[in-house]
Design a protein around this motif. Structure first.
Motif, PDB file in Angstrom:
ATOM      1  N   PRO A   1       0.818  -1.223   0.000  1.00  0.00           N
ATOM      2  CA  PRO A   1       0.000   0.000   0.000  1.00  0.00           C
ATOM      3  C   PRO A   1       0.842   1.261   0.000  1.00  0.00           C
ATOM      4  CG  PRO A   1       0.109  -0.884   2.205  1.00  0.00           C
ATOM      5  CD  PRO A   1       0.872  -1.849   1.333  1.00  0.00           C
ATOM      6  N   LEU A   2       0.156   2.401  -0.106  1.00  0.00           N
ATOM      7  CA  LEU A   2       0.844   3.681  -0.180  1.00  0.00           C
ATOM      8  C   LEU A   2       1.666   3.984   1.075  1.00  0.00           C
ATOM      9  CD1 LEU A   2      -1.769   5.989  -1.939  1.00  0.00           C
ATOM     10  CD2 LEU A   2       0.520   5.422  -2.767  1.00  0.00           C
ATOM     11  N   SER A   3       1.027   3.913   2.247  1.00  0.00           N
ATOM     12  CA  SER A   3       1.745   4.220   3.487  1.00  0.00           C
ATOM     13  C   SER A   3       0.885   3.807   4.669  1.00  0.00           C
ATOM     14  CB  SER A   3       2.071   5.719   3.569  1.00  0.00           C
ATOM     15  OG  SER A   3       0.935   6.471   3.963  1.00  0.00           O
ATOM     16  N   ALA A   4       1.404   4.059   5.868  1.00  0.00           N
ATOM     17  CA  ALA A   4       0.658   3.759   7.090  1.00  0.00           C
ATOM     18  C   ALA A   4      -0.163   4.946   7.563  1.00  0.00           C
ATOM     19  CB  ALA A   4       1.620   3.336   8.196  1.00  0.00           C
ATOM     20  N   SER A   5      -0.245   5.987   6.780  1.00  0.00           N
ATOM     21  CA  SER A   5      -0.940   7.207   7.163  1.00  0.00           C
ATOM     22  C   SER A   5      -2.411   7.179   6.738  1.00  0.00           C
ATOM     23  CB  SER A   5      -0.254   8.410   6.528  1.00  0.00           C
ATOM     24  OG  SER A   5      -0.947   9.606   6.791  1.00  0.00           O
ATOM     25  N   GLY A   6      -3.303   7.577   7.631  1.00  0.00           N
ATOM     26  CA  GLY A   6      -4.724   7.737   7.295  1.00  0.00           C
ATOM     27  C   GLY A   6      -5.328   6.514   6.636  1.00  0.00           C
ATOM     28  N   GLY A   7      -5.946   6.724   5.460  1.00  0.00           N
ATOM     29  CA  GLY A   7      -6.566   5.622   4.733  1.00  0.00           C
ATOM     30  C   GLY A   7      -5.633   4.934   3.758  1.00  0.00           C
ATOM     31  N   ASP A   8      -4.363   5.332   3.736  1.00  0.00           N
ATOM     32  CA  ASP A   8      -3.418   4.771   2.771  1.00  0.00           C
ATOM     33  C   ASP A   8      -3.215   3.264   2.862  1.00  0.00           C
ATOM     34  OD1 ASP A   8      -3.082   7.285   1.741  1.00  0.00           O
ATOM     35  OD2 ASP A   8      -1.001   7.541   2.412  1.00  0.00           O
ATOM     36  N   PRO A   9      -3.329   2.620   4.050  1.00  0.00           N
ATOM     37  CA  PRO A   9      -3.098   1.177   4.101  1.00  0.00           C
ATOM     38  C   PRO A   9      -4.053   0.354   3.234  1.00  0.00           C
ATOM     39  CG  PRO A   9      -2.921   2.103   6.293  1.00  0.00           C
ATOM     40  CD  PRO A   9      -3.448   3.193   5.410  1.00  0.00           C
ATOM     41  N   GLN A  10      -5.183   0.934   2.820  1.00  0.00           N
ATOM     42  CA  GLN A  10      -6.137   0.225   1.964  1.00  0.00           C
ATOM     43  C   GLN A  10      -5.962   0.568   0.483  1.00  0.00           C
ATOM     44  OE1 GLN A  10      -7.408   1.843   5.011  1.00  0.00           O
ATOM     45  NE2 GLN A  10      -6.864  -0.178   5.815  1.00  0.00           N
ATOM     46  N   LEU A  11      -4.962   1.388   0.160  1.00  0.00           N
ATOM     47  CA  LEU A  11      -4.781   1.849  -1.215  1.00  0.00           C
ATOM     48  C   LEU A  11      -3.544   1.201  -1.819  1.00  0.00           C
ATOM     49  CD1 LEU A  11      -5.575   5.665  -0.743  1.00  0.00           C
ATOM     50  CD2 LEU A  11      -7.151   3.796  -1.321  1.00  0.00           C
ATOM     51  N   PHE A  12      -3.770   0.244  -2.718  1.00  0.00           N
ATOM     52  CA  PHE A  12      -2.668  -0.492  -3.337  1.00  0.00           C
ATOM     53  C   PHE A  12      -2.387   0.108  -4.712  1.00  0.00           C
ATOM     54  CE2 PHE A  12      -4.776  -3.360  -0.349  1.00  0.00           C
ATOM     55  CZ  PHE A  12      -3.694  -3.681   0.469  1.00  0.00           C
ATOM     56  N   ASP A  13      -1.636   1.176  -4.683  1.00  0.00           N
ATOM     57  CA  ASP A  13      -1.315   1.982  -5.854  1.00  0.00           C
ATOM     58  C   ASP A  13      -0.166   1.316  -6.612  1.00  0.00           C
ATOM     59  OD1 ASP A  13       0.284   4.108  -7.267  1.00  0.00           O
ATOM     60  OD2 ASP A  13      -1.313   5.423  -6.525  1.00  0.00           O
ATOM     61  N   THR A  14      -0.389   0.943  -7.885  1.00  0.00           N
ATOM     62  CA  THR A  14       0.635   0.194  -8.613  1.00  0.00           C
ATOM     63  C   THR A  14       1.846   1.053  -8.967  1.00  0.00           C
ATOM     64  OG1 THR A  14      -0.470   0.575 -10.750  1.00  0.00           O
ATOM     65  CG2 THR A  14      -1.027  -1.445  -9.562  1.00  0.00           C
ATOM     66  N   ARG A  15       1.656   2.337  -9.207  1.00  0.00           N
ATOM     67  CA  ARG A  15       2.818   3.174  -9.527  1.00  0.00           C
ATOM     68  C   ARG A  15       3.795   3.183  -8.356  1.00  0.00           C
ATOM     69  NH1 ARG A  15       2.203   9.491 -10.877  1.00  0.00           N
ATOM     70  NH2 ARG A  15       0.894   9.332  -9.023  1.00  0.00           N
ATOM     71  N   TYR A  16       3.311   3.531  -7.153  1.00  0.00           N
ATOM     72  CA  TYR A  16       4.196   3.604  -5.998  1.00  0.00           C
ATOM     73  C   TYR A  16       4.596   2.218  -5.503  1.00  0.00           C
ATOM     74  CZ  TYR A  16       3.602   8.636  -5.648  1.00  0.00           C
ATOM     75  OH  TYR A  16       3.627   9.983  -5.910  1.00  0.00           O
ATOM     76  N   GLY A  17       3.662   1.265  -5.580  1.00  0.00           N
ATOM     77  CA  GLY A  17       3.964  -0.088  -5.113  1.00  0.00           C
ATOM     78  C   GLY A  17       5.018  -0.777  -5.955  1.00  0.00           C
ATOM     79  N   HIS A  18       4.903  -0.673  -7.273  1.00  0.00           N
ATOM     80  CA  HIS A  18       5.883  -1.329  -8.138  1.00  0.00           C
ATOM     81  C   HIS A  18       7.222  -0.596  -8.107  1.00  0.00           C
ATOM     82  CE1 HIS A  18       2.346  -3.292 -10.545  1.00  0.00           C
ATOM     83  NE2 HIS A  18       2.443  -3.713  -9.297  1.00  0.00           N
ATOM     84  N   TYR A  19       7.193   0.700  -7.893  1.00  0.00           N
ATOM     85  CA  TYR A  19       8.422   1.478  -7.696  1.00  0.00           C
ATOM     86  C   TYR A  19       9.121   1.000  -6.421  1.00  0.00           C
ATOM     87  CZ  TYR A  19      11.188   5.795  -6.863  1.00  0.00           C
ATOM     88  OH  TYR A  19      12.185   6.711  -6.619  1.00  0.00           O
ATOM     89  N   THR A  20       8.356   0.745  -5.369  1.00  0.00           N
ATOM     90  CA  THR A  20       8.914   0.194  -4.134  1.00  0.00           C
ATOM     91  C   THR A  20       9.608  -1.131  -4.399  1.00  0.00           C
ATOM     92  OG1 THR A  20       7.228   1.255  -2.754  1.00  0.00           O
ATOM     93  CG2 THR A  20       8.327  -0.674  -1.828  1.00  0.00           C
TER      94      THR A  20
END
Length: 385
Positions: free
Chosen positions: A247-266
């Motif tokens: 997911p995007l991050s541990a902030s707010g609602g980000d743990p439920q957001l599996f963003d492929t741009r940031y996730g695959h970059y990770t």
């Protein structure tokens, strides 16, 4: 219209008088439609940067800000130089890297643009930007083989290491980590809170890894650097779910957001570092996440994004696909589908020509990760019979 090899030979025979002697030396084809599109993109980037007053990328665009990531803006030119050997691209890369260096203060902190500050805040240091500054310098060292870029990377990493550590936790697992922003002064202090942010933890973990393993680096073999590198990489993967999604991050609602741009970059950066560490747990995590990557490979050039806005559809430029490439190359998956996705997005290269550098053409990254040129740039050389 592009001629095939047989038609090209017939044309040579006709021009030479039909039965006259013909030079049968190998003929270099123009390359695939993708490579032609990439060359067009590089030429457009060269024209763009040379049209600017200082001949550097220093203006914010809608998808990339070279003022925040100035050395990263040189990566497309490093890729162009690597593949073509054309001096104009090396010159563009060198100017951009020198611009990046000019943005450092006396402590080698990268100066965050004033117009990005909030209200009357103090001058700030972004740990994400600082790490990406190191990464750009390191790639320049590997591609241009000029020792000064390694020295610059060492100094920028030393500055990052001087920032006081905080702690990032997720479900009872805690890691030493850096806050996102610090005050920029002789004794900097955290300006924001510290939490798990996978793509940023991965980039920091990678640059620590690269210099820890670089024999000519001032950080070579440092126990502290090595331990911090592994902790950042594990922090980057700690939020991965049962399907291998990050997911995007541990902030707010980000743990439920599996963003492929940031996730695959990770995942790109964790895998790059893992090629040095061969850590069993990181390998298991990456293999699980590769299932997520392969799902989007099979959808060719499709992206699912939540930040800064929701997008589900064709990727707007090849950066995300180059993030997937090493995962598929080293861990397995539908490489043909990924290649087809790259073909498709590069056919739309006019739509992203104005982006100012960065990882859009990621050949320099693939080269630095040990992928042979014949795989990331498979242009054909024809030997006529």
């Amino acid at each position: 219209m592009k001629l095939n090899s047989l038609a090209f030979l017939v044309l040579i025979l006709l021009v030479s008088g039909g039965c006259g002697a013909v030079d049968m030396a190998p003929v270099q084809e123009l390359g695939s439609p993708r490579s032609q599109a990439i060359r067009s993109f590089w030429s457009a980037q060269d024209s763009s940067i040379r049209s600017r007053p200082d001949m550097v990328f220093d203006q914010q665009s809608n998808v990339f800000d070279p003022r925040v990531y100035p050395s990263e803006a040189a990566v497309s030119f490093l890729s162009a130089w690597l593949v073509t050997g054309e001096s104009r691209f090396r010159e563009d890369a060198v100017r951009q890297l020198e611009y990046a260096r000019s943005l450092e203060d006396s402590f080698h902190y990268q100066i965050y643009p004033e117009d990005l500050r909030i209200e009357e805040e103090e001058p700030l240091v972004s740990t994400n930007a600082q790490a990406r500054l190191v990464q750009g310098y390191f790639l320049a060292w590997k591609i241009l083989e000029d020792r000064r870029y390694l020295d610059w990377a060492d100094q920028a990493l030393t500055a990052l290491l001087s920032l006081p550590l905080s702690e990032a936790c997720w479900q009872m697992e805690c890691f030493p980590a850096w806050a996102f922003l610090y005050t920029r002064e002789a004794s900097p202090q955290p300006w924001t809170s510290c939490f798990v942010n996978p793509n940023q933890n991965a980039v920091i973990g990678l640059v620590l890894t690269l210099l820890h393993h670089e024999p000519l680096s001032a950080h070579f073999g440092s126990e502290e650097t090595g331990l911090l590198a592994l902790s950042q990489l594990r922090c980057a993967m700690v939020m991965m779910d049962d399907l291998g999604r990050v997911p995007l991050s541990a902030s707010g609602g980000d743990p439920q957001l599996f963003d492929t741009r940031y996730g695959h970059y990770t995942l790109l950066h964790v895998l790059w570092a893992q090629r040095f560490w061969n850590d069993p747990q990181l390998q298991l995590d990456l293999q699980k996440s590769n299932q997520w990557v392969d799902e989007y490979n099979r959808n060719h050039s499709v992206t699912l994004r939540y930040y800064p806005e929701y997008i589900y559809g064709p990727v707007p430029d090849p950066t995300e696909l180059y993030s997937r490439y090493p995962m598929t190359y080293f861990l397995g998956g539908d490489m043909q589908a990924l290649e087809e996705g790259l073909d498709e997005v590069w056919l739309r290269h006019e739509s992203f020509t104005t982006v100012q550098g960065g990882f859009i053409s990621g050949q320099a990254v693939l080269h630095a990760m040990g992928i042979p040129r014949r795989d990331y740039w498979p242009e054909e050389v024809v030997n006529p019979d």
